[in-house]
Design an enzyme around this catalytic site. Sequence first.
Site, PDB file in Angstrom:
ATOM      1  CG  HIS A  65      -0.554   0.017   2.523  1.00  0.00           C
ATOM      2  ND1 HIS A  65      -0.366   1.184   3.221  1.00  0.00           N
ATOM      3  CD2 HIS A  65      -0.250  -0.970   3.402  1.00  0.00           C
ATOM      4  CE1 HIS A  65       0.028   0.909   4.459  1.00  0.00           C
ATOM      5  NE2 HIS A  65       0.119  -0.398   4.588  1.00  0.00           N
ATOM      6  CG  ASP A 168       2.212   0.542   7.934  1.00  0.00           C
ATOM      7  OD1 ASP A 168       1.884  -0.006   6.878  1.00  0.00           O
ATOM      8  OD2 ASP A 168       1.444   0.649   8.919  1.00  0.00           O
ATOM      9  CD  GLU A 198      -3.098  -1.579   5.192  1.00  0.00           C
ATOM     10  OE1 GLU A 198      -3.052  -2.627   5.825  1.00  0.00           O
ATOM     11  OE2 GLU A 198      -2.793  -0.487   5.717  1.00  0.00           O
ATOM     12  CD  GLU A 199      -1.894   2.154   7.598  1.00  0.00           C
ATOM     13  OE1 GLU A 199      -2.587   1.725   8.536  1.00  0.00           O
ATOM     14  OE2 GLU A 199      -0.706   1.840   7.413  1.00  0.00           O
ATOM     15  CG  ASP A 221       1.698  -3.763   5.236  1.00  0.00           C
ATOM     16  OD1 ASP A 221       2.450  -2.918   5.763  1.00  0.00           O
ATOM     17  OD2 ASP A 221       0.476  -3.566   5.068  1.00  0.00           O
ATOM     18  CG  HIS A 307       0.404   2.862  12.574  1.00  0.00           C
ATOM     19  ND1 HIS A 307      -0.945   2.617  12.650  1.00  0.00           N
ATOM     20  CD2 HIS A 307       0.802   2.387  11.364  1.00  0.00           C
ATOM     21  CE1 HIS A 307      -1.337   2.003  11.549  1.00  0.00           C
ATOM     22  NE2 HIS A 307      -0.288   1.847  10.751  1.00  0.00           N
TER      23      HIS A 307
HETATM   24 CO    CO Z   1      -0.347   0.609   8.979  1.00  0.00          CO
HETATM   25 ZN    ZN Z   2       0.713  -1.376   6.356  1.00  0.00          ZN
END
Ligand code: CO
Ligand code: ZN
Length: 336
Positions: A65, A168, A198-199, A221, A307
């Site tokens: 992503h 990420d 995606e998130e 990922d 994150h």
């Molecule tokens: Co993420």
């Molecule tokens: Zn991810």
Amino acid sequence: MKDMKELIKKLVEAYGPSGREEQIREMIKGEIEGLADEVRVDTLGNLIALKCGSGGGLKVMLAAHMDEIGVIVTHVDEKGFLRFAPIGGVRPLALLGGRVVFANGTVGTFGLEKREPENENKVPDLDKLYLDVGAKDKASVPVGVGDVACFQRPFADQGDRLLAKGFDDRIGCAVLIQVMRDLESSPHDVYFVFSVQEEVGLRGAITSTYGIQPDLGISVDVTGTGDTPEARTMAVSLGEGPAVKVKDGGMLAHPAVKDLLIETAEELGIPYQLEVLERGTTDAMAMQVSREGVPAGCLSIPCRYVHTPSEMVDHNDVLNAVKLLVALLSKPIELS
Ligand code: CO
Ligand code: ZN
């Protein structure tokens, strides 16, 4: 082996929160120019590049992503301070002291409302924070309601260990691009999907998988690690190889896909780990339940501090993930 750091730096420093992937998509488009037989952008904004096989192979979909977490402006007050809501899994602890940047280059930092002394050391709720872009009043705020910002943080190269915001999943995007570069011949039609949103719920993977109808799906990922002080127990460490997903919070990997990844790593003699992630999932979850089901799995890059504005990966895990996928795609595949 080839160094990927230049590509990684470029991708992680780019702007691209969920729903606002235009800039990162253009960048990736530039990077893969000439490497695919067909490149298109679907309705949701997924960038889909097809590298045709020599024949007799499967339709394979690789997904990473493009989007990253961020914050969206919900209100601007008379003095020019902004309130915001999260885009994806943004936590207050990761915000204070940091900076975010909007699509137009406006930079902001976070402030916290006054607190009673007894609450001073408690983690604040997100709605007690505001965003300050240095405006003097409402009229001079260069962004508005609905505009989205992501973390701003330079890439740091510490040899094997790399730090950045947005690993990420720009690290997955970097892996896919490098696989496109290194893959010389394959019997398979390989769809490289740089997915959106995606998130916020795997939305790009849902539509792209439906459109492609692959015989095999693999997402690339990040995953968490258990190798830091008092970490949640997890048998994944930085630098011990890419992780073959067995299970995460959203899926059980298809056993044949898991075995295919393991066998390929063993044939190559490269290190790998088995991943059981208790929370979180990837595009592979959406791939797996598309239409009548797709055999799907995930190759994960171990990553600390997911994150936050300073995520950490090991460069060797990234290089080994590329090696593994190139080898996997170079040979015939039988899924049993
Ligand atoms: Co993420
Ligand atoms: Zn991810």
